[in-house]
Design a protein around this motif. Structure first.
Motif, PDB file in Angstrom:
ATOM      1  N   UNK A   1       0.838  -1.207   0.000  1.00 13.07           N
ATOM      2  CA  UNK A   1       0.000   0.000   0.000  1.00 13.07           C
ATOM      3  C   UNK A   1       0.872   1.256   0.000  1.00 13.07           C
TER       4      UNK A   1
ATOM      5  N   UNK B   1      -8.778  -2.995   2.380  1.00 13.34           N
ATOM      6  CA  UNK B   1      -8.392  -3.557   1.081  1.00 13.34           C
ATOM      7  C   UNK B   1      -8.557  -5.077   1.072  1.00 13.34           C
ATOM      8  N   UNK B   2      -8.363  -5.691   2.236  1.00  9.78           N
ATOM      9  CA  UNK B   2      -8.551  -7.136   2.346  1.00  9.78           C
ATOM     10  C   UNK B   2     -10.005  -7.492   2.012  1.00  9.78           C
TER      11      UNK B   2
ATOM     12  N   UNK C   1       4.088  -3.723   4.644  1.00  8.32           N
ATOM     13  CA  UNK C   1       3.143  -2.856   5.358  1.00  8.32           C
ATOM     14  C   UNK C   1       1.814  -3.524   5.650  1.00  8.32           C
ATOM     15  N   UNK C   2       1.614  -4.700   5.119  1.00 12.18           N
ATOM     16  CA  UNK C   2       0.383  -5.440   5.388  1.00 12.18           C
ATOM     17  C   UNK C   2       0.768  -6.735   6.109  1.00 12.18           C
TER      18      UNK C   2
ATOM     19  N   UNK D   1      -5.220  -1.007   4.681  1.00 12.07           N
ATOM     20  CA  UNK D   1      -4.853  -2.387   4.357  1.00 12.07           C
ATOM     21  C   UNK D   1      -5.954  -3.358   4.760  1.00 12.07           C
TER      22      UNK D   1
ATOM     23  N   UNK E   1       3.857   7.813   4.368  1.00 12.08           N
ATOM     24  CA  UNK E   1       3.892   6.959   5.556  1.00 12.08           C
ATOM     25  C   UNK E   1       4.143   5.519   5.129  1.00 12.08           C
TER      26      UNK E   1
ATOM     27  N   UNK F   1       3.159  -0.264  16.973  1.00 10.96           N
ATOM     28  CA  UNK F   1       1.866   0.420  17.077  1.00 10.96           C
ATOM     29  C   UNK F   1       1.494   0.664  18.530  1.00 10.96           C
TER      30      UNK F   1
ATOM     31  N   UNK G   1      -2.920   3.773   7.597  1.00 13.77           N
ATOM     32  CA  UNK G   1      -2.366   2.813   6.638  1.00 13.77           C
ATOM     33  C   UNK G   1      -2.872   1.407   6.969  1.00 13.77           C
ATOM     34  N   UNK G   2      -2.925   1.093   8.263  1.00 14.61           N
ATOM     35  CA  UNK G   2      -3.461  -0.199   8.706  1.00 14.61           C
ATOM     36  C   UNK G   2      -4.922  -0.350   8.299  1.00 14.61           C
TER      37      UNK G   2
ATOM     38  N   UNK H   1      -2.470 -15.471   4.443  1.00 10.85           N
ATOM     39  CA  UNK H   1      -2.778 -14.101   4.843  1.00 10.85           C
ATOM     40  C   UNK H   1      -3.650 -14.110   6.100  1.00 10.85           C
ATOM     41  N   UNK H   2      -4.614 -15.027   6.118  1.00 15.06           N
ATOM     42  CA  UNK H   2      -5.473 -15.114   7.303  1.00 15.06           C
ATOM     43  C   UNK H   2      -4.646 -15.488   8.533  1.00 15.06           C
TER      44      UNK H   2
END
Lengths: 190, 280
Positions: free
Chosen positions: A80, A145-146, B176-177, A142, B233, B17, A138-139, B6-7
């Motif tokens: 992203x 987007x999922x 980032x993901x 994302x 960012x 964070x 951003x989180x 991914x899950x």
């Protein structure tokens, strides 16, 4: 009602699903516009599948090269990206942005992933300033987007399924026709 | 591959964070390495830093001279690296180069373009560009990219080890993901995520790797196309901060091995305190 663009999702349910994705994305980020693009790997192009906000009435189906700009980077990197202060930028995607009659100051874009594949891109244009620059946003992008990727997968699956269903219907009709002709021919039972 | 990895990875978090330096305090054993020993007076002079990305815009006021630019192109025999004057396909590589230049103003910057135009996906092109860069013997490679394609993992792992033994440090961005990607997960590279602090010079060691360091990656002002700047960012922009720090350290201590360099960063991180030895 106008006919959907040939590159748009072919059935009303798919269009409704994708439209709801961009409407919600726009609402979450308080944005001026939001779009979902399908990545056409063979043509290396991105295709507008759904648009909320500016361009909503004419952008669906429009294509542009996937090799440049923020959306292009998102496609090729699978990452992203959030970019703010684009108004100072003289060259970035301006030609394309102007062709969509909207030159944003800020863009958020995220890949729509299915496993290792990038199916498309979710883009959010001109989000409210507080949504532009934090890791939390951003989180959120994302995460959303999922969900958008799941919607796009459903649309693509239906696209594959639709011709198959049409072929099966045609075959069934052929069979009925053959039976009817057989009955009408009055062929006596053995 | 289906979407299940991914899950599985949905709980993973590659950034710092909601926690600050005090939440990740580390007591370390070892000889004290004062940040002054590591960094003061280190400008990156003589250190060759290569940005493997979308290209770098030449002559950008925040970047200045780029000593050499190459691009991976598709040839009949597969991907090839050729000299290129095409600049940057999107701005991402330019942003990374500008951050490196800010941190290490006298380093030598180079660019290998592995993204853009008809490059679909990061696998083949990334491999070709990174391999080439490693074999050129650059001191530092900034890789604000990764690939999710598992079939490249073993090859990338071998390449990362090769770089490590050649004293080419690969500074690699965490995704980032919450997805699995490479090569940032390998111990032979220096991996970077973002923290949320405002201090533009603060970096932290992560006591819970695989991401090893956190650097400024939120609301970063970065160089962009056309000589401009943007704000952005993401881990992509934390990574060149650490790459620049590597260049600073190496300009002062050019004989450091890759493991010594990583140890220097570790012992100099703002949240790491050197203990007195013995049991904690």
């Amino acid at each position: 009602m106008t006919e959907p663009h040939p590159d748009a999702a072919s059935d009303p349910l798919s269009r409704e699903l994708l439209q709801s994705v961009v409407e919600v994305a726009r609402a979450i980020f308080g944005a001026q516009a939001s779009s979902v693009f399908l990545y056409d790997q063979a043509a290396h192009e991105l295709v507008f599948q759904a648009v909320s906000g500016q361009g909503e009435d004419h952008l669906v189906g429009r294509r542009f090269p996937a090799g440049r700009g923020i959306a292009g980077w998102v496609v090729s990197s699978g990452e992203p990206m959030v970019v703010d202060d684009l108004a100072h930028n003289a060259v970035f995607d301006r030609e394309f942005a102007e062709s969509t009659e909207f030159v944003p100051d800020a863009i958020m874009a995220a890949p729509l992933l299915h496993g290792e594949r990038v199916l498309g891109v979710l883009e959010v244009l001109e989000p409210v300033p507080q949504s532009r620059s934090s890791l939390g946003e951003l989180d959120l992008l994302a995460l959303f987007a999922d969900q958008a990727a799941t919607a796009l997968r459903v649309v693509l699956d239906r696209r594959v399924e639709a011709p198959r269903a049409a072929r099966e219907r045609a075959a069934a009709l052929d069979l009925v026709g053959s039976l009817q002709r057989l009955l009408e021919s009055g062929t006596p039972a053995p | 591959m289906n979407a299940s990895p991914r899950r599985t990875a949905a709980r993973l978090n590659w950034n710092l964070r909601g926690r600050g330096p005090g939440d990740v305090a580390v007591v370390a054993d070892g000889e004290p390495v004062a940040p002054a020993w590591a960094f003061d007076g280190g400008t990156g002079r003589g250190v060759r830093v290569c940005v493997v990305d979308s290209g770098v815009e030449h002559g950008h006021p925040l970047i200045g001279r780029v000593e050499g630019s190459w691009a991976v192109v598709t040839a009949e025999t597969g991907p090839e690296v050729r000299v290129s004057s095409d600049g940057d396909a999107c701005g991402h590589g330019t942003a990374c180069a500008g951050i490196i230049r800010r941190v290490a103003p006298e380093c030598e910057l180079y660019s290998v373009r592995v993204l853009g135009e008809r490059f679909t996906g990061t696998g083949d092109m990334l491999m070709a560009g990174l391999r080439w860069a490693v074999r050129q013997g650059f001191d530092v490679i900034n890789l604000s990219l990764s690939t999710t394609r598992a079939r490249f993992a073993a090859e990338l792992h071998a390449l990362a080890d090769e770089a490590y033994f050649r004293r080419t440090v690969i500074v690699a961005s965490a995704h980032n993901m919450p997805v699995e990607s490479f090569p940032w997960r390998f111990a032979s590279v220096i991996s970077v995520g973002s923290h949320q602090e405002d201090d533009p010079d603060l970096y932290l060691y992560n006591p819970a790797p695989p991401v090893e360091f956190f650097a400024p990656g939120q609301n970063v002002t970065a160089a962009w196309l056309g000589g401009t700047t943007i704000r952005t960012t993401g881990n992509s922009f934390a990574t060149p901060f650490i790459a620049g720090q590597c260049a600073r350290v190496l300009s002062k201590h050019p004989r450091l091995t890759t493991f010594q360099l990583k140890n220097t960063l570790y012992l100099s991180a703002a949240n790491v305190r050197i203990g007195t030895g013995g049991a904690p």
